[in-house]
Design a protein around this motif. Sequence first.
Motif, PDB file in Angstrom:
ATOM      1  N   MET A  29      27.378  70.159 -42.094  1.00 44.19           N
ATOM      2  CA  MET A  29      25.925  70.111 -41.860  1.00 44.19           C
ATOM      3  C   MET A  29      25.564  68.724 -41.323  1.00 44.19           C
ATOM      4  SD  MET A  29      22.960  71.187 -44.552  1.00 44.19           S
ATOM      5  CE  MET A  29      21.280  71.427 -44.016  1.00 44.19           C
ATOM      6  N   PRO A  30      24.752  68.644 -40.239  1.00 44.11           N
ATOM      7  CA  PRO A  30      24.469  67.341 -39.642  1.00 44.11           C
ATOM      8  C   PRO A  30      23.694  66.447 -40.590  1.00 44.11           C
ATOM      9  CG  PRO A  30      23.135  69.088 -38.622  1.00 44.11           C
ATOM     10  CD  PRO A  30      24.126  69.754 -39.507  1.00 44.11           C
ATOM     11  N   ASP A  31      23.937  65.135 -40.447  1.00 42.22           N
ATOM     12  CA  ASP A  31      23.236  64.176 -41.287  1.00 42.22           C
ATOM     13  C   ASP A  31      21.772  64.045 -40.897  1.00 42.22           C
ATOM     14  OD1 ASP A  31      25.520  63.640 -42.702  1.00 42.22           O
ATOM     15  OD2 ASP A  31      26.162  62.035 -41.345  1.00 42.22           O
ATOM     16  N   ASP A  32      21.506  64.177 -39.607  1.00 48.12           N
ATOM     17  CA  ASP A  32      20.126  64.010 -39.129  1.00 48.12           C
ATOM     18  C   ASP A  32      19.322  65.256 -39.481  1.00 48.12           C
ATOM     19  OD1 ASP A  32      18.685  63.169 -35.874  1.00 48.12           O
ATOM     20  OD2 ASP A  32      17.806  63.429 -37.865  1.00 48.12           O
ATOM     21  N   MET A  33      18.305  65.070 -40.332  1.00 48.27           N
ATOM     22  CA  MET A  33      17.509  66.216 -40.784  1.00 48.27           C
ATOM     23  C   MET A  33      16.168  66.292 -40.071  1.00 48.27           C
ATOM     24  SD  MET A  33      19.538  67.545 -42.971  1.00 48.27           S
ATOM     25  CE  MET A  33      18.546  68.646 -43.970  1.00 48.27           C
ATOM     26  N   ASP A  34      16.010  65.531 -38.984  1.00 51.80           N
ATOM     27  CA  ASP A  34      14.722  65.513 -38.298  1.00 51.80           C
ATOM     28  C   ASP A  34      14.325  66.886 -37.776  1.00 51.80           C
ATOM     29  OD1 ASP A  34      15.009  62.195 -36.795  1.00 51.80           O
ATOM     30  OD2 ASP A  34      14.421  62.867 -38.797  1.00 51.80           O
ATOM     31  N   PHE A  35      15.330  67.742 -37.487  1.00 52.81           N
ATOM     32  CA  PHE A  35      15.021  69.043 -36.920  1.00 52.81           C
ATOM     33  C   PHE A  35      14.239  69.914 -37.901  1.00 52.81           C
ATOM     34  CE2 PHE A  35      18.972  69.691 -39.190  1.00 52.81           C
ATOM     35  CZ  PHE A  35      18.818  70.928 -39.788  1.00 52.81           C
ATOM     36  N   MET A  36      14.248  69.547 -39.182  1.00 48.09           N
ATOM     37  CA  MET A  36      13.536  70.333 -40.190  1.00 48.09           C
ATOM     38  C   MET A  36      12.039  70.033 -40.180  1.00 48.09           C
ATOM     39  SD  MET A  36      16.121  70.115 -43.439  1.00 48.09           S
ATOM     40  CE  MET A  36      15.055  71.188 -44.394  1.00 48.09           C
ATOM     41  N   PHE A  37      11.610  68.988 -39.485  1.00 48.95           N
ATOM     42  CA  PHE A  37      10.217  68.573 -39.519  1.00 48.95           C
ATOM     43  C   PHE A  37       9.576  68.755 -38.146  1.00 48.95           C
ATOM     44  CE2 PHE A  37      12.602  66.186 -42.672  1.00 48.95           C
ATOM     45  CZ  PHE A  37      11.856  66.425 -43.816  1.00 48.95           C
ATOM     46  N   LYS A  38       8.376  69.296 -38.143  1.00 48.93           N
ATOM     47  CA  LYS A  38       7.664  69.498 -36.890  1.00 48.93           C
ATOM     48  C   LYS A  38       7.091  68.174 -36.386  1.00 48.93           C
ATOM     49  CE  LYS A  38       6.243  74.230 -37.975  1.00 48.93           C
ATOM     50  NZ  LYS A  38       5.085  75.141 -38.175  1.00 48.93           N
ATOM     51  N   PRO A  39       7.058  67.984 -35.066  1.00 54.90           N
ATOM     52  CA  PRO A  39       6.406  66.789 -34.517  1.00 54.90           C
ATOM     53  C   PRO A  39       4.927  66.769 -34.910  1.00 54.90           C
ATOM     54  CG  PRO A  39       7.657  67.948 -32.827  1.00 54.90           C
ATOM     55  CD  PRO A  39       7.616  68.851 -34.013  1.00 54.90           C
ATOM     56  N   ILE A  40       4.407  65.577 -35.090  1.00 54.19           N
ATOM     57  CA  ILE A  40       3.009  65.426 -35.498  1.00 54.19           C
ATOM     58  C   ILE A  40       2.144  65.081 -34.294  1.00 54.19           C
ATOM     59  CG2 ILE A  40       1.409  63.955 -36.809  1.00 54.19           C
ATOM     60  CD1 ILE A  40       3.484  63.860 -39.023  1.00 54.19           C
ATOM     61  N   VAL A  41       0.998  65.727 -34.212  1.00 59.05           N
ATOM     62  CA  VAL A  41      -0.027  65.402 -33.223  1.00 59.05           C
ATOM     63  C   VAL A  41      -1.234  64.875 -33.987  1.00 59.05           C
ATOM     64  CG1 VAL A  41      -1.620  66.315 -31.504  1.00 59.05           C
ATOM     65  CG2 VAL A  41       0.764  67.090 -31.533  1.00 59.05           C
ATOM     66  N   LEU A  42      -1.691  63.704 -33.620  1.00 61.87           N
ATOM     67  CA  LEU A  42      -2.816  63.057 -34.303  1.00 61.87           C
ATOM     68  C   LEU A  42      -4.051  63.055 -33.410  1.00 61.87           C
ATOM     69  CD1 LEU A  42      -1.166  60.002 -36.070  1.00 61.87           C
ATOM     70  CD2 LEU A  42      -2.876  61.477 -37.117  1.00 61.87           C
ATOM     71  N   VAL A  43      -5.175  63.481 -33.974  1.00 63.25           N
ATOM     72  CA  VAL A  43      -6.456  63.422 -33.272  1.00 63.25           C
ATOM     73  C   VAL A  43      -7.458  62.737 -34.186  1.00 63.25           C
ATOM     74  CG1 VAL A  43      -8.285  64.693 -32.089  1.00 63.25           C
ATOM     75  CG2 VAL A  43      -5.936  65.576 -32.061  1.00 63.25           C
ATOM     76  N   THR A  44      -8.076  61.681 -33.695  1.00 67.12           N
ATOM     77  CA  THR A  44      -9.062  60.962 -34.496  1.00 67.12           C
ATOM     78  C   THR A  44     -10.450  61.083 -33.886  1.00 67.12           C
ATOM     79  OG1 THR A  44      -8.976  58.792 -33.387  1.00 67.12           O
ATOM     80  CG2 THR A  44      -7.260  59.260 -35.025  1.00 67.12           C
ATOM     81  N   GLY A  45     -11.459  61.114 -34.754  1.00 69.36           N
ATOM     82  CA  GLY A  45     -12.854  61.001 -34.346  1.00 69.36           C
ATOM     83  C   GLY A  45     -13.470  59.842 -35.107  1.00 69.36           C
ATOM     84  N   PHE A  46     -14.614  59.378 -34.645  1.00 67.33           N
ATOM     85  CA  PHE A  46     -15.276  58.259 -35.298  1.00 67.33           C
ATOM     86  C   PHE A  46     -16.368  58.735 -36.258  1.00 67.33           C
ATOM     87  CE2 PHE A  46     -13.725  55.424 -31.805  1.00 67.33           C
ATOM     88  CZ  PHE A  46     -13.155  54.463 -32.622  1.00 67.33           C
ATOM     89  N   GLY A  47     -16.616  57.908 -37.285  1.00 67.51           N
ATOM     90  CA  GLY A  47     -17.682  58.175 -38.238  1.00 67.51           C
ATOM     91  C   GLY A  47     -19.029  57.701 -37.721  1.00 67.51           C
ATOM     92  N   PRO A  48     -20.050  57.687 -38.586  1.00 68.56           N
ATOM     93  CA  PRO A  48     -21.410  57.308 -38.174  1.00 68.56           C
ATOM     94  C   PRO A  48     -21.509  55.848 -37.764  1.00 68.56           C
ATOM     95  CG  PRO A  48     -21.381  58.322 -40.373  1.00 68.56           C
ATOM     96  CD  PRO A  48     -19.973  58.053 -40.009  1.00 68.56           C
ATOM     97  N   PHE A  49     -22.464  55.553 -36.877  1.00 67.28           N
ATOM     98  CA  PHE A  49     -22.817  54.181 -36.555  1.00 67.28           C
ATOM     99  C   PHE A  49     -24.248  54.174 -36.040  1.00 67.28           C
ATOM    100  CE2 PHE A  49     -21.222  55.881 -32.636  1.00 67.28           C
ATOM    101  CZ  PHE A  49     -21.794  55.166 -31.590  1.00 67.28           C
ATOM    102  N   VAL A  50     -24.750  53.005 -35.663  1.00 68.95           N
ATOM    103  CA  VAL A  50     -26.149  52.870 -35.260  1.00 68.95           C
ATOM    104  C   VAL A  50     -26.505  53.878 -34.162  1.00 68.95           C
ATOM    105  CG1 VAL A  50     -27.856  51.292 -34.279  1.00 68.95           C
ATOM    106  CG2 VAL A  50     -26.140  50.432 -35.880  1.00 68.95           C
TER     107      VAL A  50
END
Length: 223
Positions: free
Chosen positions: A1-22
Amino acid sequence: MPDDMDFMFKPIVLVTGFGPFVNHPVNASWEGVKLINKDEIEKKHNVELVLLEIPVTYENVDEFVPALWETHTPKLMIHVGVSCIAECFTLEMQAHRKGYQRMDYFEKCPANHTCPAEGAIRLHTKLNVERICKEFNDGNSHEDNTKAVASKDAGRYLCEYIYYTSLSVDNTRTLFVHVPDSHVYSAEQTARGLERILHLCLDQLNDDQLAGKMNDANLDDKA
């Protein structure tokens, strides 16, 4: 079994929005981001989608954004902010390191009006923004009155500041999108448009990755 277990995890996509301001006690960017259909994006692209609200302060960007990159190593990072002058989705092509003189939510500016992230005076995304806009607009139905345009002026405020911070980490998979205020697009329209932009960005990244693999294979054949 390969040592690299990255294939078990899905790539992450990050989306940010901003909170309130003036003048924006309810920020249209976060209102749209939080309504993005996570299940649809995750199933179609086999990714994990993370949606985050960022406070409108320079210090929070300095603290959180590099940590997000280090912790998640996202396949794609999209920052979203509201623009009072935007009439449609506005995809920013570049960000500057200096010139941040507008006060944030805590009435502070960065030291010397400069982003501390290391990089050139101006950084560009390597995503093909004009192609994304064209595909977005070409794919519009007659009932959909939203559209997307490219821009080279992100405003020298938190929007451009957070964009520069992420571009300094990796400009091959970073984008900033300005959305109009809620009287122009509803939160639902904003969410649906952001979903389409996400699809187009991920398709482009996958196409580029496939093209890279084919080039590598051709080079191996010639070796």
